[in-house]
Design a protein around this motif. Structure first.
Motif, short mmCIF file in Angstrom:
data_model
loop_
_atom_site.label_atom_id
_atom_site.label_comp_id
_atom_site.label_asym_id
_atom_site.label_seq_id
_atom_site.Cartn_x
_atom_site.Cartn_y
_atom_site.Cartn_z
N GLU A 21 -4.43 -60.86 42.39
CA GLU A 21 -3.32 -60.82 41.43
C GLU A 21 -3.79 -61.22 40.03
OE1 GLU A 21 -0.43 -63.24 43.47
OE2 GLU A 21 0.49 -61.48 44.41
N GLN A 22 -4.70 -62.18 39.95
CA GLN A 22 -5.26 -62.58 38.65
C GLN A 22 -6.02 -61.42 38.02
OE1 GLN A 22 -4.90 -65.27 36.70
NE2 GLN A 22 -6.20 -64.28 35.21
N THR A 23 -6.85 -60.76 38.81
CA THR A 23 -7.61 -59.62 38.28
C THR A 23 -6.68 -58.48 37.90
OG1 THR A 23 -9.49 -60.24 39.67
CG2 THR A 23 -9.50 -58.00 38.77
N LEU A 24 -5.63 -58.26 38.69
CA LEU A 24 -4.66 -57.22 38.34
C LEU A 24 -3.99 -57.52 37.00
CD1 LEU A 24 -3.03 -56.51 41.82
CD2 LEU A 24 -4.25 -54.85 40.38
N ARG A 25 -3.68 -58.79 36.76
CA ARG A 25 -3.06 -59.15 35.47
C ARG A 25 -4.04 -58.93 34.31
NH1 ARG A 25 -0.70 -63.00 38.83
NH2 ARG A 25 -2.31 -64.55 38.47
N ASP A 35 6.77 -52.68 42.99
CA ASP A 35 5.70 -53.51 43.53
C ASP A 35 4.35 -52.92 43.16
OD1 ASP A 35 5.70 -55.92 44.74
OD2 ASP A 35 5.66 -55.16 46.79
N ASP A 36 4.33 -51.98 42.23
CA ASP A 36 3.11 -51.26 41.86
C ASP A 36 2.56 -51.76 40.54
OD1 ASP A 36 3.22 -49.56 44.11
OD2 ASP A 36 4.66 -48.27 43.10
N TRP A 37 1.25 -51.56 40.38
CA TRP A 37 0.54 -51.95 39.17
C TRP A 37 0.02 -50.71 38.48
CZ3 TRP A 37 -0.34 -57.08 37.62
CH2 TRP A 37 0.12 -58.06 38.51
N LEU A 61 -9.78 -47.62 30.04
CA LEU A 61 -8.55 -47.29 30.75
C LEU A 61 -8.87 -46.62 32.08
CD1 LEU A 61 -5.50 -47.08 31.01
CD2 LEU A 61 -5.60 -44.97 29.66
N ALA A 62 -9.77 -45.66 32.08
CA ALA A 62 -10.14 -44.96 33.31
C ALA A 62 -10.72 -45.93 34.33
CB ALA A 62 -11.14 -43.84 33.01
N ASN A 63 -11.58 -46.83 33.88
CA ASN A 63 -12.16 -47.83 34.77
C ASN A 63 -11.08 -48.76 35.33
OD1 ASN A 63 -14.79 -46.90 34.48
ND2 ASN A 63 -15.24 -48.31 32.81
N ASN A 64 -10.19 -49.21 34.47
CA ASN A 64 -9.13 -50.13 34.90
C ASN A 64 -8.17 -49.47 35.87
OD1 ASN A 64 -10.18 -52.29 33.52
ND2 ASN A 64 -8.80 -52.11 31.78
N VAL A 65 -7.86 -48.20 35.65
CA VAL A 65 -6.97 -47.49 36.57
C VAL A 65 -7.60 -47.45 37.97
CG1 VAL A 65 -6.00 -45.22 37.13
CG2 VAL A 65 -5.74 -46.16 34.83
N ALA A 66 -8.88 -47.14 38.04
CA ALA A 66 -9.57 -47.08 39.33
C ALA A 66 -9.63 -48.45 39.99
CB ALA A 66 -10.97 -46.51 39.15
N ILE A 67 -9.93 -49.47 39.22
CA ILE A 67 -10.00 -50.83 39.75
C ILE A 67 -8.64 -51.29 40.24
CG2 ILE A 67 -10.34 -53.26 39.09
CD1 ILE A 67 -12.63 -52.19 37.22
N GLU A 72 -4.90 -52.81 44.39
CA GLU A 72 -3.53 -52.67 44.89
C GLU A 72 -3.55 -52.35 46.39
OE1 GLU A 72 0.53 -50.86 43.02
OE2 GLU A 72 -1.30 -49.69 42.77
N LYS A 73 -4.48 -51.49 46.83
CA LYS A 73 -4.62 -51.18 48.26
C LYS A 73 -4.97 -52.45 49.03
CE LYS A 73 -6.28 -46.46 47.65
NZ LYS A 73 -7.47 -45.59 47.72
N ARG A 74 -5.92 -53.23 48.50
CA ARG A 74 -6.32 -54.46 49.16
C ARG A 74 -5.16 -55.45 49.20
NH1 ARG A 74 -9.49 -56.32 53.09
NH2 ARG A 74 -9.88 -58.53 52.78
N LEU A 75 -4.40 -55.53 48.13
CA LEU A 75 -3.25 -56.43 48.08
C LEU A 75 -2.23 -56.06 49.15
CD1 LEU A 75 -1.99 -58.84 46.60
CD2 LEU A 75 -0.97 -57.22 45.01
N HIS A 76 -1.99 -54.79 49.35
CA HIS A 76 -1.05 -54.34 50.38
C HIS A 76 -1.57 -54.71 51.78
CE1 HIS A 76 1.71 -52.44 47.67
NE2 HIS A 76 0.81 -51.58 47.23
N ALA A 77 -2.89 -54.57 52.00
CA ALA A 77 -3.48 -54.94 53.29
C ALA A 77 -3.34 -56.44 53.54
CB ALA A 77 -4.95 -54.51 53.35
N ILE A 78 -3.54 -57.23 52.50
CA ILE A 78 -3.41 -58.68 52.62
C ILE A 78 -1.97 -59.06 52.91
CG2 ILE A 78 -3.49 -60.83 51.27
CD1 ILE A 78 -6.03 -59.62 49.91
N THR A 79 -1.04 -58.44 52.21
CA THR A 79 0.38 -58.71 52.43
C THR A 79 0.77 -58.37 53.87
OG1 THR A 79 0.86 -58.30 50.11
CG2 THR A 79 2.73 -58.15 51.64
#
Length: 118
Positions: A21-25, A35-37, A61-67, A72-79
């Protein structure tokens, strides 16, 4: 799975969720009301920016979108894994219903399947 094992994995999953979540911010922002970023880039004033600055911004921007997408996928798996801890199904393969080996959970606490169904 024993309660102390579940507590161990709960703590690891919660820590990883906080880190993600910190990296997403840092790399994006949460879409209002969802619930999307969404990945973002630093602001460059395009009226005064040179071509290289604009190109750098587009690349960022392109790099950040991919990251953000991967995080976000990992966050959903953790949730999902944390929800399984709460409902007593953590460590059970989603496909065959067998126990996920401890070693696999140590390597990936959010694993939803056993090695055979990975």
């Amino acid at each position: 799975m024993q309660n102390h094992d579940q507590e161990h994995f709960r703590e690891r999953l919660q820590k990883e969720r906080q880190d993600i979540e910190q990296t997403l911010r840092e790399r994006g922002h949460k879409i209002e009301g969802q619930d999307d970023w969404q990945g973002v880039s630093t602001d460059v004033i395009t009226d005064t920016a040179d071509v290289n600055e604009v190109a750098d911004q587009i690349e960022e921007l392109a790099n950040n979108v991919a990251i953000v997408e991967e995080l976000e996928k990992r966050l959903h798996a953790i949730t999902a894994a944390l929800a399984k801890i709460e409902n007593g199904t953590y460590g059970i393969c989603d496909v065959c219903g067998e126990r996920i080996p401890q070693e696999r959970l140590e390597a990936n606490p959010a694993a939803a399947t056993c090695t055979a169904h990975a």
